[in-house]
Design an enzyme around this catalytic site. Sequence first.
Site, PDB file in Angstrom:
ATOM      1  N   SER A  13       0.854  -1.189   0.000  1.00 29.96           N
ATOM      2  CA  SER A  13       0.000   0.000   0.000  1.00 29.96           C
ATOM      3  C   SER A  13       0.889   1.238   0.000  1.00 29.96           C
ATOM      4  O   SER A  13       1.743   1.400   0.871  1.00 29.96           O
ATOM      5  CB  SER A  13      -0.881   0.018   1.250  1.00 29.96           C
ATOM      6  OG  SER A  13      -1.400   1.329   1.442  1.00 29.96           O
ATOM      7  N   HIS A  38      -0.982  -1.696  -4.074  1.00 31.00           N
ATOM      8  CA  HIS A  38      -2.347  -1.472  -3.573  1.00 31.00           C
ATOM      9  C   HIS A  38      -2.567   0.041  -3.496  1.00 31.00           C
ATOM     10  O   HIS A  38      -1.831   0.741  -2.796  1.00 31.00           O
ATOM     11  CB  HIS A  38      -2.481  -2.126  -2.199  1.00 31.00           C
ATOM     12  CG  HIS A  38      -3.819  -1.977  -1.559  1.00 31.00           C
ATOM     13  ND1 HIS A  38      -4.872  -2.823  -1.827  1.00 31.00           N
ATOM     14  CD2 HIS A  38      -4.277  -1.075  -0.648  1.00 31.00           C
ATOM     15  CE1 HIS A  38      -5.926  -2.455  -1.104  1.00 31.00           C
ATOM     16  NE2 HIS A  38      -5.597  -1.401  -0.381  1.00 31.00           N
ATOM     17  N   ASP A  40      -4.943   3.112  -2.531  1.00 32.36           N
ATOM     18  CA  ASP A  40      -6.083   3.477  -1.692  1.00 32.36           C
ATOM     19  C   ASP A  40      -6.685   4.789  -2.168  1.00 32.36           C
ATOM     20  O   ASP A  40      -6.095   5.857  -1.993  1.00 32.36           O
ATOM     21  CB  ASP A  40      -5.626   3.602  -0.237  1.00 32.36           C
ATOM     22  CG  ASP A  40      -5.337   2.248   0.389  1.00 32.36           C
ATOM     23  OD1 ASP A  40      -6.211   1.364   0.314  1.00 32.36           O
ATOM     24  OD2 ASP A  40      -4.232   2.067   0.940  1.00 32.36           O
ATOM     25  N   MET A  42      -9.497   7.469  -1.630  1.00 36.25           N
ATOM     26  CA  MET A  42     -10.427   7.925  -0.579  1.00 36.25           C
ATOM     27  C   MET A  42     -11.014   9.277  -0.963  1.00 36.25           C
ATOM     28  O   MET A  42     -10.303  10.129  -1.503  1.00 36.25           O
ATOM     29  CB  MET A  42      -9.682   8.059   0.753  1.00 36.25           C
ATOM     30  CG  MET A  42      -8.989   6.785   1.194  1.00 36.25           C
ATOM     31  SD  MET A  42      -8.275   6.972   2.840  1.00 36.25           S
ATOM     32  CE  MET A  42      -7.393   5.419   2.995  1.00 36.25           C
ATOM     33  N   HIS A  71      -8.258   0.070  -4.637  1.00 32.86           N
ATOM     34  CA  HIS A  71      -9.237  -0.070  -3.557  1.00 32.86           C
ATOM     35  C   HIS A  71     -10.035   1.232  -3.460  1.00 32.86           C
ATOM     36  O   HIS A  71      -9.528   2.246  -2.983  1.00 32.86           O
ATOM     37  CB  HIS A  71      -8.456  -0.369  -2.261  1.00 32.86           C
ATOM     38  CG  HIS A  71      -9.306  -0.511  -1.039  1.00 32.86           C
ATOM     39  ND1 HIS A  71      -8.777  -0.525   0.231  1.00 32.86           N
ATOM     40  CD2 HIS A  71     -10.652  -0.656  -0.885  1.00 32.86           C
ATOM     41  CE1 HIS A  71      -9.754  -0.673   1.109  1.00 32.86           C
ATOM     42  NE2 HIS A  71     -10.898  -0.743   0.465  1.00 32.86           N
ATOM     43  N   MET A  73     -12.429   3.510  -1.841  1.00 36.44           N
ATOM     44  CA  MET A  73     -13.154   3.864  -0.612  1.00 36.44           C
ATOM     45  C   MET A  73     -13.873   5.172  -0.883  1.00 36.44           C
ATOM     46  O   MET A  73     -13.508   6.236  -0.370  1.00 36.44           O
ATOM     47  CB  MET A  73     -12.163   3.982   0.556  1.00 36.44           C
ATOM     48  CG  MET A  73     -11.668   2.630   1.030  1.00 36.44           C
ATOM     49  SD  MET A  73     -10.178   2.750   2.029  1.00 36.44           S
ATOM     50  CE  MET A  73      -8.955   2.856   0.744  1.00 36.44           C
ATOM     51  N   MET A 142     -11.617  -6.091   5.417  1.00 35.02           N
ATOM     52  CA  MET A 142     -10.902  -4.985   6.074  1.00 35.02           C
ATOM     53  C   MET A 142     -10.600  -5.399   7.512  1.00 35.02           C
ATOM     54  O   MET A 142     -11.495  -5.802   8.256  1.00 35.02           O
ATOM     55  CB  MET A 142     -11.752  -3.711   6.084  1.00 35.02           C
ATOM     56  CG  MET A 142     -11.896  -3.017   4.733  1.00 35.02           C
ATOM     57  SD  MET A 142     -10.351  -2.573   3.925  1.00 35.02           S
ATOM     58  CE  MET A 142      -9.559  -1.503   5.128  1.00 35.02           C
ATOM     59  N   GLY A 147      -9.684   4.223   6.117  1.00 33.83           N
ATOM     60  CA  GLY A 147      -9.487   5.675   6.182  1.00 33.83           C
ATOM     61  C   GLY A 147      -8.042   6.082   6.406  1.00 33.83           C
ATOM     62  O   GLY A 147      -7.623   7.126   5.911  1.00 33.83           O
ATOM     63  N   PHE A 148      -7.298   5.265   7.124  1.00 30.00           N
ATOM     64  CA  PHE A 148      -5.930   5.660   7.468  1.00 30.00           C
ATOM     65  C   PHE A 148      -5.007   4.452   7.498  1.00 30.00           C
ATOM     66  O   PHE A 148      -5.434   3.357   7.856  1.00 30.00           O
ATOM     67  CB  PHE A 148      -5.899   6.333   8.843  1.00 30.00           C
ATOM     68  CG  PHE A 148      -6.826   7.521   8.925  1.00 30.00           C
ATOM     69  CD1 PHE A 148      -6.424   8.766   8.457  1.00 30.00           C
ATOM     70  CD2 PHE A 148      -8.112   7.376   9.423  1.00 30.00           C
ATOM     71  CE1 PHE A 148      -7.300   9.849   8.484  1.00 30.00           C
ATOM     72  CE2 PHE A 148      -8.988   8.454   9.465  1.00 30.00           C
ATOM     73  CZ  PHE A 148      -8.581   9.696   8.999  1.00 30.00           C
ATOM     74  N   GLY A 149      -3.745   4.705   7.176  1.00 30.06           N
ATOM     75  CA  GLY A 149      -2.728   3.680   7.368  1.00 30.06           C
ATOM     76  C   GLY A 149      -2.289   3.694   8.829  1.00 30.06           C
ATOM     77  O   GLY A 149      -2.649   4.591   9.602  1.00 30.06           O
ATOM     78  N   GLY A 150      -1.542   2.687   9.209  1.00 28.15           N
ATOM     79  CA  GLY A 150      -0.931   2.670  10.541  1.00 28.15           C
ATOM     80  C   GLY A 150      -1.864   2.358  11.691  1.00 28.15           C
ATOM     81  O   GLY A 150      -1.533   2.636  12.847  1.00 28.15           O
ATOM     82  N   ASP A 187      -6.535  -6.236   4.743  1.00 34.13           N
ATOM     83  CA  ASP A 187      -5.993  -4.883   4.600  1.00 34.13           C
ATOM     84  C   ASP A 187      -6.140  -4.134   5.920  1.00 34.13           C
ATOM     85  O   ASP A 187      -7.257  -3.905   6.385  1.00 34.13           O
ATOM     86  CB  ASP A 187      -6.791  -4.173   3.482  1.00 34.13           C
ATOM     87  CG  ASP A 187      -6.269  -2.783   3.173  1.00 34.13           C
ATOM     88  OD1 ASP A 187      -5.198  -2.408   3.674  1.00 34.13           O
ATOM     89  OD2 ASP A 187      -6.965  -2.072   2.404  1.00 34.13           O
ATOM     90  N   GLY A 188      -5.001  -3.756   6.492  1.00 35.55           N
ATOM     91  CA  GLY A 188      -5.009  -2.943   7.706  1.00 35.55           C
ATOM     92  C   GLY A 188      -4.296  -3.625   8.862  1.00 35.55           C
ATOM     93  O   GLY A 188      -4.711  -4.696   9.314  1.00 35.55           O
ATOM     94  N   GLY A 189      -3.177  -3.027   9.267  1.00 41.05           N
ATOM     95  CA  GLY A 189      -2.456  -3.544  10.437  1.00 41.05           C
ATOM     96  C   GLY A 189      -1.757  -4.874  10.190  1.00 41.05           C
ATOM     97  O   GLY A 189      -1.497  -5.618  11.132  1.00 41.05           O
ATOM     98  N   GLY A 209       1.278  -1.750   4.339  1.00 42.67           N
ATOM     99  CA  GLY A 209       1.704  -0.375   4.084  1.00 42.67           C
ATOM    100  C   GLY A 209       2.801   0.041   5.037  1.00 42.67           C
ATOM    101  O   GLY A 209       3.996  -0.042   4.738  1.00 42.67           O
TER     102      GLY A 209
HETATM  103  C1  DX5 Z   1      -6.850   1.719   5.094  1.00 42.37           C
HETATM  104  C2  DX5 Z   1      -6.245   1.332   3.771  1.00 42.37           C
HETATM  105  C3  DX5 Z   1      -5.079   0.421   3.877  1.00 42.37           C
HETATM  106  C4  DX5 Z   1      -3.897   0.956   4.602  1.00 42.37           C
HETATM  107  C5  DX5 Z   1      -2.983  -0.149   5.010  1.00 42.37           C
HETATM  108  O1  DX5 Z   1      -8.016   2.395   4.888  1.00 42.37           O
HETATM  109  O2  DX5 Z   1      -7.213   0.694   2.968  1.00 42.37           O
HETATM  110  O3  DX5 Z   1      -4.706  -0.061   2.596  1.00 42.37           O
HETATM  111  O4  DX5 Z   1      -3.173   1.870   3.857  1.00 42.37           O
HETATM  112  O5  DX5 Z   1      -1.969   0.410   5.724  1.00 42.37           O
HETATM  113  P1  DX5 Z   1      -1.308  -0.273   6.996  1.00 42.37           P
HETATM  114  O6  DX5 Z   1      -0.582  -1.469   6.491  1.00 42.37           O
HETATM  115  O7  DX5 Z   1      -0.427   0.791   7.506  1.00 42.37           O
HETATM  116  O8  DX5 Z   1      -2.403  -0.628   7.958  1.00 42.37           O
HETATM  117 ZN    ZN Z   2      -6.646  -0.441   1.164  1.00 42.20          ZN
END
Ligand code: DX5
Ligand code: ZN
Length: 235
Positions: A13, A38, A40, A42, A71, A73, A142, A147-150, A187-189, A209
């Site tokens: 990502s 990937h 994202d 948004m 992806h 969103m 999900m 909405g956010f990475g990390g 996807d996520g964490g 990501g």
């Molecule tokens: C969240 C995104 C993810 C995100 C993953 O809304 O869809 O793709 O960027 O990032 P990490 O790996 O940091 O959770």
């Molecule tokens: Zn994503």
Amino acid sequence: MVSENSGIKIAASILNSNFINLASEIKKVEKAGVEMLHIDVMDGNFVPNITIGPPIIECLRKNTRLFLDVHLMIKKPDRLLDSFIESGADLINVHAEECPHLDRTLNYIKQAGKKAAVALNPSTPLCFIENVLGLVDMVLIMTVNPGFGGQKFIHDMVYKIRKLKAMIEDYRIYSSNVKKCVDIQVDGGINIDTAPIVAGAGANVLVMGTAIYESDDPAEYIKKVRDKILMVKTI
Ligand code: DX5
Ligand code: ZN
């Protein structure tokens, strides 16, 4: 010694990469051996964040041979499908929560020659996609609220991945579409600690990501992730 092939695909990502140096950030993950990029998208409406759109995807398409996993969103993705199809995406992933005519939307994407996927927020039940398994190439579970990475991995999603895996197996047995393979993406964490857990539950496409971009050596990190998954799967 563990073998090289874990059967897992990693989708990097770019959300938490350095956008000023996007070209070199992409080269970094290409060299690290990921299978997909990937992307994202948004809109500040479906999710509380705004990122990138078709013009950037067009640039990415010209600069990498990696598979582009887009992806979406965004609210009402049907309105904008043509732009994303034309941007050079290889796969278009829509959220089930935003598609009242999901069968029609997925058919539209496939008829445009793209792979089609559907995503579910953590609180959305699997029954939303039960009747479109014959159409999709991939289902995205999900593992954070989008909405956010990390963000931190939501552990309850492991149960959902297992249920989806069983649902896909049932589909293969009881439908006439016996050869249909459906990838399970998460996807996520996802990182070196959570990747073996989700892979053990049945996920085979892992979006990563922060874990990759915060690593000093992404290639080594990804290798360790694949090896750890293999160890868990062979125990
Ligand atoms: C969240 C995104 C993810 C995100 C993953 O809304 O869809 O793709 O960027 O990032 P990490 O790996 O940091 O959770
Ligand atoms: Zn994503």
